[in-house]
Design a protein around this motif. Structure first.
Motif, PDB file in Angstrom:
ATOM      1  N   LEU A 118     -12.975 -11.706  -8.097  1.00 31.26           N
ATOM      2  CA  LEU A 118     -13.009 -12.351  -6.791  1.00 31.26           C
ATOM      3  C   LEU A 118     -14.302 -11.930  -6.108  1.00 31.26           C
ATOM      4  CD1 LEU A 118     -11.570 -14.014  -4.567  1.00 31.26           C
ATOM      5  CD2 LEU A 118     -10.447 -11.889  -3.856  1.00 31.26           C
ATOM      6  N   THR A 119     -15.174 -12.890  -5.803  1.00 31.43           N
ATOM      7  CA  THR A 119     -16.471 -12.599  -5.206  1.00 31.43           C
ATOM      8  C   THR A 119     -16.559 -13.183  -3.796  1.00 31.43           C
ATOM      9  OG1 THR A 119     -17.412 -14.586  -6.202  1.00 31.43           O
ATOM     10  CG2 THR A 119     -17.673 -12.516  -7.428  1.00 31.43           C
ATOM     11  N   GLY A 120     -17.608 -12.791  -3.082  1.00 32.12           N
ATOM     12  CA  GLY A 120     -17.831 -13.324  -1.742  1.00 32.12           C
ATOM     13  C   GLY A 120     -16.854 -12.789  -0.709  1.00 32.12           C
ATOM     14  N   ILE A 121     -16.306 -11.616  -0.957  1.00 27.14           N
ATOM     15  CA  ILE A 121     -15.359 -11.033   0.006  1.00 27.14           C
ATOM     16  C   ILE A 121     -16.114 -10.624   1.265  1.00 27.14           C
ATOM     17  CG2 ILE A 121     -13.683  -9.204   0.442  1.00 27.14           C
ATOM     18  CD1 ILE A 121     -13.156  -9.176  -2.608  1.00 27.14           C
ATOM     19  N   ASP A 122     -17.150  -9.811   1.099  1.00 29.06           N
ATOM     20  CA  ASP A 122     -18.084  -9.449   2.166  1.00 29.06           C
ATOM     21  C   ASP A 122     -17.417  -9.019   3.468  1.00 29.06           C
ATOM     22  OD1 ASP A 122     -20.002 -10.081   0.288  1.00 29.06           O
ATOM     23  OD2 ASP A 122     -20.263 -12.120   1.030  1.00 29.06           O
ATOM     24  N   ILE A 123     -16.486  -8.093   3.358  1.00 24.90           N
ATOM     25  CA  ILE A 123     -15.799  -7.551   4.535  1.00 24.90           C
ATOM     26  C   ILE A 123     -16.416  -6.202   4.888  1.00 24.90           C
ATOM     27  CG2 ILE A 123     -13.609  -6.670   5.449  1.00 24.90           C
ATOM     28  CD1 ILE A 123     -12.176  -8.660   3.605  1.00 24.90           C
ATOM     29  N   THR A 124     -16.981  -6.112   6.103  1.00 19.79           N
ATOM     30  CA  THR A 124     -17.551  -4.863   6.591  1.00 19.79           C
ATOM     31  C   THR A 124     -16.419  -3.919   6.974  1.00 19.79           C
ATOM     32  OG1 THR A 124     -19.515  -6.006   7.392  1.00 19.79           O
ATOM     33  CG2 THR A 124     -19.067  -3.835   8.339  1.00 19.79           C
ATOM     34  N   GLN A 125     -16.485  -2.705   6.480  1.00 19.68           N
ATOM     35  CA  GLN A 125     -15.454  -1.709   6.754  1.00 19.68           C
ATOM     36  C   GLN A 125     -15.697  -1.082   8.131  1.00 19.68           C
ATOM     37  OE1 GLN A 125     -12.851  -1.381   4.382  1.00 19.68           O
ATOM     38  NE2 GLN A 125     -14.023  -3.182   3.814  1.00 19.68           N
ATOM     39  N   PRO A 126     -14.682  -1.121   9.009  1.00 24.09           N
ATOM     40  CA  PRO A 126     -14.853  -0.512  10.337  1.00 24.09           C
ATOM     41  C   PRO A 126     -15.212   0.964  10.213  1.00 24.09           C
ATOM     42  CG  PRO A 126     -12.788  -1.751  10.193  1.00 24.09           C
ATOM     43  CD  PRO A 126     -13.364  -1.687   8.806  1.00 24.09           C
ATOM     44  N   ASP A 127     -16.148   1.411  11.025  1.00 29.24           N
ATOM     45  CA  ASP A 127     -16.619   2.807  11.031  1.00 29.24           C
ATOM     46  C   ASP A 127     -17.152   3.245   9.671  1.00 29.24           C
ATOM     47  OD1 ASP A 127     -15.865   3.122  13.730  1.00 29.24           O
ATOM     48  OD2 ASP A 127     -13.813   3.580  13.122  1.00 29.24           O
ATOM     49  N   ASN A 128     -17.551   2.276   8.822  1.00 29.66           N
ATOM     50  CA  ASN A 128     -18.055   2.584   7.469  1.00 29.66           C
ATOM     51  C   ASN A 128     -17.087   3.462   6.708  1.00 29.66           C
ATOM     52  OD1 ASN A 128     -20.415   1.085   7.830  1.00 29.66           O
ATOM     53  ND2 ASN A 128     -21.362   2.795   8.902  1.00 29.66           N
ATOM     54  N   ALA A 129     -15.778   3.170   6.862  1.00 32.86           N
ATOM     55  CA  ALA A 129     -14.759   4.038   6.272  1.00 32.86           C
ATOM     56  C   ALA A 129     -13.563   3.227   5.800  1.00 32.86           C
ATOM     57  CB  ALA A 129     -14.303   5.066   7.306  1.00 32.86           C
ATOM     58  N   LEU A 130     -12.796   3.844   4.915  1.00 35.27           N
ATOM     59  CA  LEU A 130     -11.506   3.294   4.527  1.00 35.27           C
ATOM     60  C   LEU A 130     -10.553   4.444   4.274  1.00 35.27           C
ATOM     61  CD1 LEU A 130     -11.354   2.869   0.897  1.00 35.27           C
ATOM     62  CD2 LEU A 130     -13.462   1.936   1.773  1.00 35.27           C
ATOM     63  N   LEU A 131      -9.271   4.164   4.472  1.00 38.43           N
ATOM     64  CA  LEU A 131      -8.230   5.164   4.232  1.00 38.43           C
ATOM     65  C   LEU A 131      -7.572   4.869   2.902  1.00 38.43           C
ATOM     66  CD1 LEU A 131      -6.560   5.417   7.754  1.00 38.43           C
ATOM     67  CD2 LEU A 131      -8.347   6.857   6.769  1.00 38.43           C
ATOM     68  N   ILE A 132      -7.254   5.926   2.160  1.00 36.09           N
ATOM     69  CA  ILE A 132      -6.635   5.779   0.840  1.00 36.09           C
ATOM     70  C   ILE A 132      -5.443   6.722   0.768  1.00 36.09           C
ATOM     71  CG2 ILE A 132      -6.985   5.965  -1.642  1.00 36.09           C
ATOM     72  CD1 ILE A 132     -10.040   5.685  -1.057  1.00 36.09           C
ATOM     73  N   MET A 133      -4.235   6.147   0.596  1.00 37.43           N
ATOM     74  CA  MET A 133      -3.016   6.940   0.430  1.00 37.43           C
ATOM     75  C   MET A 133      -2.830   7.194  -1.061  1.00 37.43           C
ATOM     76  SD  MET A 133      -0.359   8.585   1.397  1.00 37.43           S
ATOM     77  CE  MET A 133       0.173   8.228   3.043  1.00 37.43           C
ATOM     78  N   LEU A 134      -2.769   8.457  -1.449  1.00 31.79           N
ATOM     79  CA  LEU A 134      -2.691   8.816  -2.862  1.00 31.79           C
ATOM     80  C   LEU A 134      -1.244   8.962  -3.320  1.00 31.79           C
ATOM     81  CD1 LEU A 134      -5.547  11.465  -3.041  1.00 31.79           C
ATOM     82  CD2 LEU A 134      -5.671   9.007  -3.447  1.00 31.79           C
ATOM     83  N   GLN A 135      -0.949   8.338  -4.436  1.00 31.44           N
ATOM     84  CA  GLN A 135       0.355   8.419  -5.111  1.00 31.44           C
ATOM     85  C   GLN A 135       0.103   8.298  -6.618  1.00 31.44           C
ATOM     86  OE1 GLN A 135       3.348   8.868  -3.534  1.00 31.44           O
ATOM     87  NE2 GLN A 135       2.299   8.904  -1.567  1.00 31.44           N
ATOM     88  N   GLN A 136       1.122   8.583  -7.426  1.00 30.44           N
ATOM     89  CA  GLN A 136       0.994   8.410  -8.878  1.00 30.44           C
ATOM     90  C   GLN A 136       0.599   6.965  -9.188  1.00 30.44           C
ATOM     91  OE1 GLN A 136       1.078  10.808 -11.273  1.00 30.44           O
ATOM     92  NE2 GLN A 136       1.238  12.237  -9.565  1.00 30.44           N
ATOM     93  N   VAL A 137       1.262   6.010  -8.556  1.00 26.52           N
ATOM     94  CA  VAL A 137       0.836   4.605  -8.572  1.00 26.52           C
ATOM     95  C   VAL A 137       0.522   4.311  -7.124  1.00 26.52           C
ATOM     96  CG1 VAL A 137       1.551   2.210  -8.933  1.00 26.52           C
ATOM     97  CG2 VAL A 137       2.282   3.983 -10.541  1.00 26.52           C
ATOM     98  N   PRO A 138      -0.708   4.083  -6.827  1.00 27.99           N
ATOM     99  CA  PRO A 138      -1.776   3.406  -7.547  1.00 27.99           C
ATOM    100  C   PRO A 138      -2.796   4.274  -8.296  1.00 27.99           C
ATOM    101  CG  PRO A 138      -2.224   3.302  -5.199  1.00 27.99           C
ATOM    102  CD  PRO A 138      -0.957   4.062  -5.377  1.00 27.99           C
ATOM    103  N   ASP A 139      -2.762   5.610  -8.217  1.00 28.75           N
ATOM    104  CA  ASP A 139      -3.672   6.483  -8.968  1.00 28.75           C
ATOM    105  C   ASP A 139      -5.135   6.084  -8.786  1.00 28.75           C
ATOM    106  OD1 ASP A 139      -4.550   8.536 -10.586  1.00 28.75           O
ATOM    107  OD2 ASP A 139      -4.182   7.431 -12.450  1.00 28.75           O
ATOM    108  N   HIS A 140      -5.672   6.253  -7.587  1.00 30.07           N
ATOM    109  CA  HIS A 140      -7.039   5.861  -7.247  1.00 30.07           C
ATOM    110  C   HIS A 140      -8.100   6.716  -7.945  1.00 30.07           C
ATOM    111  CE1 HIS A 140      -4.800   4.220  -3.792  1.00 30.07           C
ATOM    112  NE2 HIS A 140      -5.765   3.323  -3.747  1.00 30.07           N
ATOM    113  N   HIS A 141      -9.167   6.046  -8.353  1.00 31.47           N
ATOM    114  CA  HIS A 141     -10.347   6.707  -8.917  1.00 31.47           C
ATOM    115  C   HIS A 141     -11.584   6.182  -8.199  1.00 31.47           C
ATOM    116  CE1 HIS A 141      -7.577   7.625 -12.165  1.00 31.47           C
ATOM    117  NE2 HIS A 141      -8.455   8.516 -12.594  1.00 31.47           N
ATOM    118  N   LEU A 142     -12.501   7.086  -7.891  1.00 31.68           N
ATOM    119  CA  LEU A 142     -13.806   6.710  -7.373  1.00 31.68           C
ATOM    120  C   LEU A 142     -14.714   6.514  -8.580  1.00 31.68           C
ATOM    121  CD1 LEU A 142     -15.956   6.414  -5.103  1.00 31.68           C
ATOM    122  CD2 LEU A 142     -16.234   8.905  -5.221  1.00 31.68           C
TER     123      LEU A 142
END
Length: 177
Positions: A118-142
């Motif tokens: 999916l391209t052309g999303i182009d959403i600016t993140q407020p305060d140049n930040a995002l919040l990530i809630m960590l759990q086994q699923v979704p198991d986020h990786h940077l």
């Protein structure tokens, strides 16, 4: 007082002035933000966990498992030098909960060898930040400069991370890199 003694005394006064000046400049350099970094911190306490350098125009991604259809999703973000912008999402399977341009998210979806892009999303993140809630699923990786960094291993299940791009001080870089 002899001439030699007078010159030594004046040199000593100049030297006494330079030491505090040097210390003040060194302290200033340690605590004044000057380098832009990706900063991962504990949202609840504000404690910085780690930082990574980032340049203008550089991209990085967050990979996770979609909570509804349990497939891999990779969101790519770009630091423009002024804003953190979500550019694309790559889905390995198509199904419930996956956004499409008809939902008002993005401008095109393409079937690639890696999945649906999916391209052309182009959403600016407020305060140049995002919040990530960590759990086994979704198991986020940077996904950063050819490395996959497990956020779950970094902070543990149930942690709420704040990922932002901002200037940091030399002290922060030394303590959290």
């Amino acid at each position: 007082m002899c001439e030699e003694s007078r010159q030594h005394n004046q040199t000593g006064k100049r030297g006494n002035f330079l030491v505090p000046l040097f210390l003040a400049v060194a302290l200033l350099l340690c605590f004044v933000p000057f380098r832009t970094r990706i900063v991962l911190s504990d949202y609840r306490t504000g404690r910085t966990l780690c930082t990574y350098p980032i340049g203008d125009g550089e991209t990085f991604a967050i990979r996770y498992t979609h909570s509804v259809n349990l497939s891999s999703v990779t969101d790519t973000l770009e630091w423009t030098g002024k804003a953190l912008i979500l550019r694309t999402s790559l889905f390995t399977s198509f199904g419930a909960g996956i956004p499409v341009p008809a939902d008002g998210i993005g401008t095109a979806i393409t079937n690639t060898e890696d999945g649906f892009l999916l391209t052309g999303i182009d959403i600016t993140q407020p305060d140049n930040a995002l919040l990530i809630m960590l759990q086994q699923v979704p198991d986020h990786h940077l996904l950063y400069r050819d490395r996959a960094i497990s956020l779950l291993d970094m902070a543990g299940s149930g942690a709420l991370l704040r990922l932002c791009v901002r200037p940091v001080s030399l002290m922060t870089i030394l303590l959290h890199s």
